[in-house]
Design a protein around this motif. Sequence first.
Motif, mmCIF file in Angstrom:
data_model
loop_
_atom_site.group_PDB
_atom_site.id
_atom_site.type_symbol
_atom_site.label_atom_id
_atom_site.label_comp_id
_atom_site.label_asym_id
_atom_site.label_seq_id
_atom_site.Cartn_x
_atom_site.Cartn_y
_atom_site.Cartn_z
ATOM 1 N N TRP A 28 0.817 -1.114 -0.134
ATOM 2 C CA TRP A 28 -0.043 -0.072 -0.075
ATOM 3 C C TRP A 28 0.850 1.033 -0.015
ATOM 4 O O TRP A 28 0.467 2.306 -0.478
ATOM 5 N N THR A 31 2.228 1.635 -3.464
ATOM 6 C CA THR A 31 0.978 2.193 -4.242
ATOM 7 C C THR A 31 1.089 3.516 -4.341
ATOM 8 O O THR A 31 0.784 4.382 -5.217
ATOM 9 N N GLU A 35 4.830 6.021 -7.730
ATOM 10 C CA GLU A 35 4.927 6.788 -9.127
ATOM 11 C C GLU A 35 5.950 8.046 -9.013
ATOM 12 O O GLU A 35 6.054 8.680 -9.972
ATOM 13 N N ARG A 140 -8.024 6.679 -7.257
ATOM 14 C CA ARG A 140 -7.407 5.902 -8.487
ATOM 15 C C ARG A 140 -6.396 5.011 -7.741
ATOM 16 O O ARG A 140 -6.449 4.217 -8.481
ATOM 17 N N LEU A 141 -5.755 5.046 -6.698
ATOM 18 C CA LEU A 141 -4.715 4.227 -6.430
ATOM 19 C C LEU A 141 -5.339 3.189 -5.651
ATOM 20 O O LEU A 141 -5.066 1.978 -5.864
ATOM 21 N N ALA A 143 -8.332 2.051 -6.317
ATOM 22 C CA ALA A 143 -9.087 1.252 -7.803
ATOM 23 C C ALA A 143 -7.876 0.344 -8.187
ATOM 24 O O ALA A 143 -8.053 -0.880 -8.650
ATOM 25 N N ASP A 144 -6.562 0.734 -8.306
ATOM 26 C CA ASP A 144 -5.472 0.001 -8.837
ATOM 27 C C ASP A 144 -5.015 -1.221 -8.023
ATOM 28 O O ASP A 144 -4.723 -2.167 -8.535
ATOM 29 N N LEU A 145 -5.645 -1.042 -6.804
ATOM 30 C CA LEU A 145 -5.608 -2.207 -5.809
ATOM 31 C C LEU A 145 -6.910 -3.176 -5.904
ATOM 32 O O LEU A 145 -6.797 -4.014 -5.148
ATOM 33 N N GLY A 146 -7.672 -2.785 -6.854
ATOM 34 C CA GLY A 146 -8.739 -3.502 -6.845
ATOM 35 C C GLY A 146 -9.896 -2.992 -5.733
ATOM 36 O O GLY A 146 -10.939 -3.715 -5.328
#
Length: 156
Positions: A28, A31, A35, A140-141, A143-146
């Motif tokens: 986490w 994540t 970036e 957004r982050l 969502a990237d993790l589901g």
Amino acid sequence: MSSSDIAVDLQIACDNPNLPSAEQCQLWAETALGEYNKPFELTIRLVNRDESQQLNKQYRDKDKPTNVLSFPFEVPDGIDLDLLGDLVICADVVETEATQQNKPLFAHWAHMIIHGCLHLLGFDHINEDDANEMEAIEIRLLADLGFTNPYIVSED
């Protein structure tokens, strides 16, 4: 940037059986920070209500436990350090909030770590524009993790 460029020191200072693993906390944090393509070091300290309340009172003048406190490290001029800062997360508050908001516990943990990391990077939610920017990044982050949008409270 590899995952080894983000170093998380996990400190467990509470007796709660529903804590995320060191690997989850690392994922986490990666994540939230990956970036930015630079190395970071941070401490995540999982605490009980008493420690959270004491720190919240001392640093924010709020006499109650809170979900996450962020303590950015201010690097002195001329010093090159990767130290980002510390997150102090109250396990009981996170668990209570997840239950009250009808969210999966580890989705809420992920949100608190990402939220705290963004604070360490300088993001804030004092005014509406800043809050909207920070929330959009979190959504957004996650969502990237589901995970679903943490700002939509389920009525189930």
